[in-house]
Design an enzyme around this catalytic site. Structure first.
Site, PDB file in Angstrom:
ATOM      1  N   GLU A  13       0.835  -1.196   0.000  1.00  0.00           N
ATOM      2  CA  GLU A  13       0.000   0.000   0.000  1.00  0.00           C
ATOM      3  C   GLU A  13       0.872   1.250   0.000  1.00  0.00           C
ATOM      4  OE1 GLU A  13      -3.759  -2.180   2.176  1.00  0.00           O
ATOM      5  OE2 GLU A  13      -2.638  -0.723   3.327  1.00  0.00           O
ATOM      6  N   CYS A  48       3.227   8.685   0.904  1.00  0.00           N
ATOM      7  CA  CYS A  48       3.750   7.792   1.933  1.00  0.00           C
ATOM      8  C   CYS A  48       3.963   6.438   1.272  1.00  0.00           C
ATOM      9  CB  CYS A  48       2.712   7.714   3.060  1.00  0.00           C
ATOM     10  SG  CYS A  48       3.140   6.534   4.343  1.00  0.00           S
ATOM     11  N   CYS A  78       6.259  -6.454   7.666  1.00  0.00           N
ATOM     12  CA  CYS A  78       7.297  -5.848   8.501  1.00  0.00           C
ATOM     13  C   CYS A  78       7.665  -6.838   9.595  1.00  0.00           C
ATOM     14  CB  CYS A  78       6.775  -4.553   9.137  1.00  0.00           C
ATOM     15  SG  CYS A  78       8.026  -3.665  10.098  1.00  0.00           S
ATOM     16  N   CYS A 102       5.621  -4.189  16.131  1.00  0.00           N
ATOM     17  CA  CYS A 102       5.184  -3.233  17.156  1.00  0.00           C
ATOM     18  C   CYS A 102       3.737  -3.583  17.546  1.00  0.00           C
ATOM     19  CB  CYS A 102       5.288  -1.800  16.641  1.00  0.00           C
ATOM     20  SG  CYS A 102       7.008  -1.340  16.304  1.00  0.00           S
ATOM     21  N   CYS A 125       0.639  -1.865  15.718  1.00  0.00           N
ATOM     22  CA  CYS A 125       0.717  -1.604  14.276  1.00  0.00           C
ATOM     23  C   CYS A 125       0.164  -2.779  13.480  1.00  0.00           C
ATOM     24  CB  CYS A 125       2.184  -1.358  13.888  1.00  0.00           C
ATOM     25  SG  CYS A 125       2.411  -1.138  12.114  1.00  0.00           S
ATOM     26  N   GLY A 137       6.539  -1.512   6.380  1.00  0.00           N
ATOM     27  CA  GLY A 137       7.939  -1.932   6.462  1.00  0.00           C
ATOM     28  C   GLY A 137       8.817  -1.021   7.286  1.00  0.00           C
ATOM     29  N   GLU A 138       9.997  -1.526   7.588  1.00  0.00           N
ATOM     30  CA  GLU A 138      10.995  -0.780   8.349  1.00  0.00           C
ATOM     31  C   GLU A 138      12.143  -0.452   7.389  1.00  0.00           C
ATOM     32  OE1 GLU A 138      11.759   0.808  11.198  1.00  0.00           O
ATOM     33  OE2 GLU A 138      13.723   0.999  10.263  1.00  0.00           O
ATOM     34  N   SER A 171      11.372   7.210   8.341  1.00  0.00           N
ATOM     35  CA  SER A 171      10.902   6.938   9.694  1.00  0.00           C
ATOM     36  C   SER A 171      11.354   5.545  10.111  1.00  0.00           C
ATOM     37  CB  SER A 171       9.371   7.038   9.720  1.00  0.00           C
ATOM     38  OG  SER A 171       8.868   6.705  10.988  1.00  0.00           O
ATOM     39  N   SER A 175      10.606   6.479  15.681  1.00  0.00           N
ATOM     40  CA  SER A 175       9.375   6.038  16.339  1.00  0.00           C
ATOM     41  C   SER A 175       9.724   5.600  17.746  1.00  0.00           C
ATOM     42  CB  SER A 175       8.766   4.878  15.540  1.00  0.00           C
ATOM     43  OG  SER A 175       8.310   5.354  14.301  1.00  0.00           O
ATOM     44  N   LEU A 176       9.481   6.467  18.703  1.00  0.00           N
ATOM     45  CA  LEU A 176       9.966   6.230  20.067  1.00  0.00           C
ATOM     46  C   LEU A 176       8.937   5.482  20.919  1.00  0.00           C
ATOM     47  CD1 LEU A 176      12.551   6.863  21.638  1.00  0.00           C
ATOM     48  CD2 LEU A 176      11.414   8.890  22.538  1.00  0.00           C
ATOM     49  N   ASN A 198      -4.441   5.108  16.066  1.00  0.00           N
ATOM     50  CA  ASN A 198      -5.523   4.772  15.146  1.00  0.00           C
ATOM     51  C   ASN A 198      -5.968   3.368  15.511  1.00  0.00           C
ATOM     52  OD1 ASN A 198      -5.594   7.122  13.438  1.00  0.00           O
ATOM     53  ND2 ASN A 198      -3.570   6.492  12.739  1.00  0.00           N
ATOM     54  N   CYS A 225      -1.928   6.390   9.547  1.00  0.00           N
ATOM     55  CA  CYS A 225      -0.637   5.858   9.958  1.00  0.00           C
ATOM     56  C   CYS A 225      -0.764   4.538  10.699  1.00  0.00           C
ATOM     57  CB  CYS A 225       0.000   6.872  10.891  1.00  0.00           C
ATOM     58  SG  CYS A 225       1.662   7.176  10.449  1.00  0.00           S
TER      59      CYS A 225
HETATM   60  N1  SAH Z   1       8.749   1.142  10.490  1.00  0.00           N
HETATM   61  C1  SAH Z   1       8.855   2.556  10.472  1.00  0.00           C
HETATM   62  C2  SAH Z   1       7.936   3.248   9.471  1.00  0.00           C
HETATM   63  C3  SAH Z   1       6.507   2.790   9.328  1.00  0.00           C
HETATM   64  S1  SAH Z   1       5.267   3.165  10.519  1.00  0.00           S
HETATM   65  C4  SAH Z   1       8.690   3.123  11.848  1.00  0.00           C
HETATM   66  O1  SAH Z   1       8.416   2.374  12.770  1.00  0.00           O
HETATM   67  O2  SAH Z   1       8.875   4.322  12.025  1.00  0.00           O
HETATM   68  C5  SAH Z   1       4.998   4.903  10.542  1.00  0.00           C
HETATM   69  C6  SAH Z   1       4.553   5.404  11.914  1.00  0.00           C
HETATM   70  O3  SAH Z   1       3.197   4.979  12.228  1.00  0.00           O
HETATM   71  C7  SAH Z   1       5.399   4.858  13.051  1.00  0.00           C
HETATM   72  O4  SAH Z   1       5.701   5.884  13.956  1.00  0.00           O
HETATM   73  C8  SAH Z   1       4.480   3.844  13.666  1.00  0.00           C
HETATM   74  O5  SAH Z   1       4.829   3.536  14.980  1.00  0.00           O
HETATM   75  C9  SAH Z   1       3.145   4.526  13.546  1.00  0.00           C
HETATM   76  N2  SAH Z   1       1.996   3.650  13.779  1.00  0.00           N
HETATM   77  C10 SAH Z   1       1.928   2.312  13.608  1.00  0.00           C
HETATM   78  N3  SAH Z   1       0.719   1.844  13.947  1.00  0.00           N
HETATM   79  C11 SAH Z   1      -0.017   2.918  14.345  1.00  0.00           C
HETATM   80  C12 SAH Z   1      -1.352   3.082  14.779  1.00  0.00           C
HETATM   81  N4  SAH Z   1      -2.182   2.053  14.871  1.00  0.00           N
HETATM   82  N5  SAH Z   1      -1.773   4.320  15.104  1.00  0.00           N
HETATM   83  C13 SAH Z   1      -0.945   5.384  14.984  1.00  0.00           C
HETATM   84  N6  SAH Z   1       0.321   5.287  14.544  1.00  0.00           N
HETATM   85  C14 SAH Z   1       0.790   4.074  14.239  1.00  0.00           C
END
Ligand code: SAH
Length: 356
Positions: free
Chosen positions: A103, A116, A123, A127, A130, A172-173, A204, A227-228, A303, A346
């Site tokens: 996507e 984006c 991935c 997390c 996600c 993906g990362e 990111s 992404s902290l 989200n 996101c």
């Molecule tokens: N893997 C990378 C880039 C992809 S995710 C990363 O981790 O940064 C892009 C951003 O969306 C990241 O900050 C991720 O943590 C966030 N994200 C993932 N799931 C989400 C959700 N359900 N709601 C809001 N943000 C989310």
């Protein structure tokens, strides 16, 4: 004509011209008995003109166009479907040559136009909040496949010749697919190609430390977003499992050492999960963690989705968290959720088809 040119460690048949940097394309042209100039012409057609068919490269001799078309490819995903949100955000479901789907999202007017894009199918980072993470890693994308998304979205949105921002924030990362991501970055920013200014591109990452250290050495780099999501190792270990390998302190040290352009800043993304990482203590710890770093914080209220075992905090909690940061001099913004009605927001990218 020998039509096999080494690309990375793989021998590709046929050769994908769209995944080659300009110098590689010049070299490939020479290997094929052509001049380096022909290589530059092909690069220009693909990346500046957005053409993905050799037949359309009218400055090349007709016979050469036919030969290239018969023996080489210009990878581009095909459009499987597209969903337009009420706010104009458009989610593209794209099909790759092997039938896998990814996507990519077009986000209009934020204030710039933004694409984006994905760097992997699925991935591996898993997390906890996600959706893409639920898929696991299916495979890496090639540089050609990463760029193909941009070419296709630019064409679909009529923005080939316009300015736009790019965020490697889709599926993906990116630092787990370092080679292809950075190769795509070099091709996308090439002045003789699409020439996207590096400052318009943001990568990111959840903090794959070796990748981050490597990125710090690059002569040309995108903006960095980390992404902290958590302020203690204990909490980050559960929310972002990569933290079990690369601890918070080491991640923050790497950020502190990261070379930034003048007035440049690292963006820290922080997904807010109700009653989990959104307390005043979390906010205060976050301020302390960021000490000594040119930082700004982007808060992402979760989200929600069925398969995600967390809730989105109330606006009051989000604002209270943001206020603690702001009062202590940290630049903070709250991400407005775009495309929620079409699940293009996101972290909501999950291809739910049998093919994957
Ligand atoms: N893997 C990378 C880039 C992809 S995710 C990363 O981790 O940064 C892009 C951003 O969306 C990241 O900050 C991720 O943590 C966030 N994200 C993932 N799931 C989400 C959700 N359900 N709601 C809001 N943000 C989310």
């Amino acid at each position: 004509m020998a039509f096999t040119v080494e690309q990375g460690s793989e021998l590709l048949h046929p050769l994908d011209f769209s995944g080659l940097e300009r110098s590689e394309l010049e070299h490939a042209a020479v290997t094929l008995g052509l001049s380096a100039f022909r290589g530059r012409q092909i690069f220009h057609w693909i990346h500046q003109r957005g053409v993905s068919d050799f037949a359309a490269m009218t400055s090349l001799p007709t016979e050469l166009r036919a030969t290239l078309g018969a023996r080489g490819t210009i990878t581009e995903p095909t459009l499987d479907s597209k969903q337009v949100s009420t706010d104009g955000t458009t989610k593209f479901l794209l099909k790759l040559a092997d039938g896998r789907r990814i996507e990519a999202v077009y986000i209009p007017d934020t204030p710039a136009q933004t694409f984006c894009i994905s760097t992997q199918v699925g991935c591996a980072m898993a997390c906890g909040f996600c959706l893409t993470g639920k898929m696991g890693l299916v495979r890496h994308l090639t540089a050609g496949e990463i760029i193909g998304q941009v070419r296709m979205l630019a064409r679909e949105t009529g923005l080939v010749a316009s300015a736009f921002n790019l965020v490697f924030m889709g599926m993906g990362e990116p630092l787990h697919n370092y080679e292809a991501t950075m190769k795509a970055f070099r091709i996308l920013t090439d002045k003789q190609g699409l020439a996207v200014p590096p400052r318009r591109i943001t990568l990111s990452t959840v903090g794959v430390l070796p990748g981050l250290e490597r990125l710090a050495e690059e002569p040309l780099m995108p903006n960095l977003a980390i992404s902290l999501h958590a302020t203690t190792d204990e909490q980050r270990d559960t929310l972002a499992p990569i933290n079990r390998k690369y601890k918070l302190k080491d991640l923050m040290d790497a950020c502190r050492a990261f070379p930034l352009p003048r007035r440049g800043r690292i963006t820290f993304e922080y997904v807010l999960l109700d009653q989990v990482n959104d307390t005043p203590d979390d906010a205060r710890r976050l301020v302390r963690l960021l000490e000594g770093i040119q930082a700004k914080v982007n808060l992402l209220p979760l989200n929600e989705a069925d398969r995600i075992p967390f809730a989105r905090p109330s606006d009051e909690r989000v604002n209270a968290f943001a206020a603690i940061l702001a009062e202590r001099g940290v630049t903070v913004s709250v991400r407005k959720s775009r495309g929620r009605d079409i699940r293009a927001a996101c972290g909501q990218l999950l291809v739910e088809t049998a093919a994957n």
